[in-house]
Structures are given as C-alpha cells and as structure tokens.
Motif scaffolding. Structure first.
Motif, PDB file in Angstrom:
ATOM      1  N   PHE A 225      35.975  48.170  32.221  1.00  0.00           N
ATOM      2  CA  PHE A 225      36.923  47.052  32.250  1.00  0.00           C
ATOM      3  C   PHE A 225      37.668  47.097  33.569  1.00  0.00           C
ATOM      4  O   PHE A 225      38.166  48.147  33.965  1.00  0.00           O
ATOM      5  N   GLY A 226      37.758  45.970  34.253  1.00  0.00           N
ATOM      6  CA  GLY A 226      38.487  45.939  35.515  1.00  0.00           C
ATOM      7  C   GLY A 226      39.336  44.698  35.646  1.00  0.00           C
ATOM      8  O   GLY A 226      38.886  43.587  35.353  1.00  0.00           O
ATOM      9  N   LEU A 227      40.571  44.897  36.054  1.00  0.00           N
ATOM     10  CA  LEU A 227      41.485  43.789  36.308  1.00  0.00           C
ATOM     11  C   LEU A 227      41.617  43.696  37.817  1.00  0.00           C
ATOM     12  O   LEU A 227      42.178  44.587  38.448  1.00  0.00           O
TER      13      LEU A 227
ATOM     14  N   ILE B  93      39.220  39.197  35.354  1.00  0.00           N
ATOM     15  CA  ILE B  93      38.945  40.387  34.552  1.00  0.00           C
ATOM     16  C   ILE B  93      37.430  40.504  34.445  1.00  0.00           C
ATOM     17  O   ILE B  93      36.754  39.529  34.107  1.00  0.00           O
ATOM     18  N   GLU B  94      36.942  41.670  34.807  1.00  0.00           N
ATOM     19  CA  GLU B  94      35.499  41.894  34.734  1.00  0.00           C
ATOM     20  C   GLU B  94      35.216  42.994  33.717  1.00  0.00           C
ATOM     21  O   GLU B  94      35.883  44.030  33.719  1.00  0.00           O
ATOM     22  N   VAL B  95      34.241  42.743  32.883  1.00  0.00           N
ATOM     23  CA  VAL B  95      33.835  43.759  31.903  1.00  0.00           C
ATOM     24  C   VAL B  95      32.317  43.910  31.983  1.00  0.00           C
ATOM     25  O   VAL B  95      31.593  42.915  32.047  1.00  0.00           O
ATOM     26  N   GLU B  96      31.879  45.153  32.004  1.00  0.00           N
ATOM     27  CA  GLU B  96      30.442  45.448  31.956  1.00  0.00           C
ATOM     28  C   GLU B  96      30.159  46.258  30.699  1.00  0.00           C
ATOM     29  O   GLU B  96      30.884  47.212  30.410  1.00  0.00           O
ATOM     30  N   VAL B  97      29.138  45.864  30.004  1.00  0.00           N
ATOM     31  CA  VAL B  97      28.699  46.629  28.829  1.00  0.00           C
ATOM     32  C   VAL B  97      27.275  47.087  29.109  1.00  0.00           C
ATOM     33  O   VAL B  97      26.382  46.261  29.321  1.00  0.00           O
TER      34      VAL B  97
ATOM     35  N   SER C 253      44.173  45.155  24.632  1.00  0.00           N
ATOM     36  CA  SER C 253      45.375  45.805  25.185  1.00  0.00           C
ATOM     37  C   SER C 253      45.337  45.808  26.704  1.00  0.00           C
ATOM     38  O   SER C 253      46.342  45.510  27.363  1.00  0.00           O
ATOM     39  N   ALA C 254      44.172  46.145  27.259  1.00  0.00           N
ATOM     40  CA  ALA C 254      44.061  46.195  28.718  1.00  0.00           C
ATOM     41  C   ALA C 254      44.240  44.801  29.323  1.00  0.00           C
ATOM     42  O   ALA C 254      44.925  44.634  30.341  1.00  0.00           O
ATOM     43  N   ALA C 255      43.662  43.794  28.679  1.00  0.00           N
ATOM     44  CA  ALA C 255      43.780  42.425  29.210  1.00  0.00           C
ATOM     45  C   ALA C 255      45.223  41.935  29.140  1.00  0.00           C
ATOM     46  O   ALA C 255      45.674  41.172  30.008  1.00  0.00           O
ATOM     47  N   SER C 256      45.942  42.379  28.133  1.00  0.00           N
ATOM     48  CA  SER C 256      47.323  41.898  27.987  1.00  0.00           C
ATOM     49  C   SER C 256      48.262  42.510  29.015  1.00  0.00           C
ATOM     50  O   SER C 256      49.410  42.083  29.144  1.00  0.00           O
ATOM     51  N   LEU C 257      47.765  43.502  29.770  1.00  0.00           N
ATOM     52  CA  LEU C 257      48.591  44.059  30.849  1.00  0.00           C
ATOM     53  C   LEU C 257      48.855  43.005  31.921  1.00  0.00           C
ATOM     54  O   LEU C 257      49.861  43.062  32.622  1.00  0.00           O
ATOM     55  N   ASP C 258      47.922  42.057  32.054  1.00  0.00           N
ATOM     56  CA  ASP C 258      48.169  40.933  32.953  1.00  0.00           C
ATOM     57  C   ASP C 258      48.839  39.839  32.132  1.00  0.00           C
ATOM     58  O   ASP C 258      48.217  39.177  31.318  1.00  0.00           O
ATOM     59  N   GLN C 259      50.140  39.674  32.364  1.00  0.00           N
ATOM     60  CA  GLN C 259      50.897  38.797  31.475  1.00  0.00           C
ATOM     61  C   GLN C 259      50.602  37.317  31.696  1.00  0.00           C
ATOM     62  O   GLN C 259      51.098  36.474  30.952  1.00  0.00           O
TER      63      GLN C 259
ATOM     64  N   LYS D  24      42.219  49.250  39.067  1.00  0.00           N
ATOM     65  CA  LYS D  24      42.809  49.210  37.716  1.00  0.00           C
ATOM     66  C   LYS D  24      41.700  49.227  36.663  1.00  0.00           C
ATOM     67  O   LYS D  24      41.710  48.437  35.709  1.00  0.00           O
ATOM     68  N   ALA D  25      40.720  50.087  36.876  1.00  0.00           N
ATOM     69  CA  ALA D  25      39.552  50.085  35.994  1.00  0.00           C
ATOM     70  C   ALA D  25      39.716  51.073  34.844  1.00  0.00           C
ATOM     71  O   ALA D  25      40.391  52.096  34.973  1.00  0.00           O
ATOM     72  N   ILE D  26      39.109  50.731  33.741  1.00  0.00           N
ATOM     73  CA  ILE D  26      39.061  51.618  32.580  1.00  0.00           C
ATOM     74  C   ILE D  26      37.594  51.744  32.184  1.00  0.00           C
ATOM     75  O   ILE D  26      36.881  50.746  32.140  1.00  0.00           O
TER      76      ILE D  26
END
Lengths: 112, 147
Positions: B69-71, B76-80, B25-31, B3-5
C-alpha cells in the motif's frame, strides 16, 4: 470475522437477518442458510442487510443464487436495509435489476 | 512508494477482513479521501486478495500473499501479488447482465468488473509464476473517467 444469522417470519415471508461482513470467508454460511430455508419450503425470503456494511463479489453471487433458488421453488427473494455503499455496489453490478429492495416496516403484501 | 506499508498474509480467507481493515485505516490517513472512496478501495483490494487466495488454493499452495500500500501525492497505489499459475486477463469472458437468460445460474463474474469500476486505474500483470494486480485510487478524483 464471523457472520451472525437469525430469522423471523412475517406472513409467508422468512426474514433472514444478517450481521457482519459477507465475503469468501463468511459467505458459505449465508448460502447454507438460504439453501436450508428453501429446502424447508420457505421460498419467500427477505435478506435483511441493515447490519451488513460489506459485501464482496462472493456475497453478491450468493444473493444471485438466492434469487435463482427462490424463483425455482415458486418463491421470491428480496433484500432490505441497504446502506448507501451497498446500494452503490448493487447498482454498479446490476444486482438491483433482479434483487428488489423492500422496506421491512411496510406491509408485506407490497413486497411481491 | 513513499509512506508505504507491506502486508504479507497467509493464503487463507480468514485474513481478508484484516486486509480490508489495514487498507481502510491506511487510506484514512489522508484526510482528503472521502469515505466513499475509502469504501471503493477497500472492496477493490478485497476482491484482488480474494482472487489471489483462490489462485493459491487452485495450486494447493501455502505461499503467502503480498499486499503493498502506498500513499503517494495525489494517489493511493495498492499492489496485490500472488504466486499462483497466472491467467490471461485479455481472455476473460465478461458475464452478461443479470437479466440475461440463464445468467442467474452462475454466481461468479463480479470480482474483476467490480475492481475495474471502483479503481481509477487497474493493471493486471500475470505470468506462469504469479499475478500482480495494481490498483490506483486518486485522492482528488479526476473530473471525468475515460470509461
């Protein structure tokens, strides 16, 4: 994302109304307005953040600079209208120790 | 990451609000992730992206910045990732408390401490060819944080 700034005056205080998100893109606008107000002798400033739902580290730094500028010119710098999220950020960073929050619907004599 | 973006942005401050909007928005997909945790993540990722843009600006680089971004299960993992000149995270001197004499003269020093507070895990990999900041937020926060 634009930042909208306007101001009003109550007694000796200048209320700086901020609308939008404060980050590295928009923050310079806010800094410029604070500098402008202080340079015009308006060193008692309340930053109204009730329509701000996001401030990053750049914005926090600008508020720190506002405290410094106002105090250096014999004034005070306050904030108002903090959301719970902003209250949390201010507490986490210790900003609430130098930037006091006031209620805009209260008598300005209580803001000092 | 399932489920990565992946988002690639020009290294310009005008794109910060876009990054925040996508991450929120992506984080809110996990309610099951509460609004406050989404706010924490939004700010932490914005700080990391701001630092990346600064790193490129210091080099005069027009390279793009990558945000992944990965759920994944309960996290939730985010790499910058930037391609700046890197820095040694161990050598950063934390700014003192704002009540300390002279601290108000300095407007900086909030970014990395904020990321450390807001994320459940943070790892900074930095070398001469760039920096990657890894941020993790637990969907179900652990009972206690180590620090």
């Amino acid at each position: 994302m634009m930042l909208t700034l306007s101001y009003s005056n109550i007694d000796q205080w200048t209320i700086l109304h901020v609308v939008g998100e404060v980050d590295m893109a928009t923050g310079p606008q806010l800094r410029q307005e604070i500098v402008r107000q202080v340079s015009q002798g308006n060193s008692h400033i309340v930053v109204d953040l009730q329509n701000v739902d996001f401030i990053d580290s750049t914005g926090l730094g600008i508020l720190v600079g506002g405290v410094k500028r106002a105090r250096s010119n014999g004034g005070e710098f306050r904030c108002a209208g903090l959301s719970n999220t902003l209250k949390e950020v201010f507490a986490l960073t210790g900003l609430d120790s130098v930037l006091l929050s006031v209620e805009l619907d209260q008598d300005p004599s209580t803001w000092t | 990451m399932s489920k990565a973006i992946t988002l690639e942005i020009p290294s310009q401050v005008e794109y910060l609000s876009l990054v925040r909007a996508v991450v929120a928005s992506a984080a809110s997909l996990d309610q099951s992730l509460g609004d406050q945790r989404i706010e924490d993540l939004r700010l932490a990722v914005s700080e990391a992206t701001t630092n990346a843009i600064r790193a490129h600006a210091n080099l005069g680089s027009n390279e793009r910045i990558t945000i992944r971004f990965g759920l994944e299960g309960d996290r939730i993992e985010v790499e910058v990732q930037d391609r700046g000149s890197g820095f040694d995270p161990e050598k950063l001197n934390p700014a003192g408390p704002l009540t300390e004499k002279g601290r108000l003269d300095y407007e900086g020093g909030f970014g990395i401490p904020l990321m450390k507070i807001l994320a459940d895990e943070i790892k900074i990999d930095s070398a001469d060819e760039g920096t990657t900041v890894h941020l993790v937020v637990y969907v179900s926060p652990p009972a206690e944080k180590d620090d």
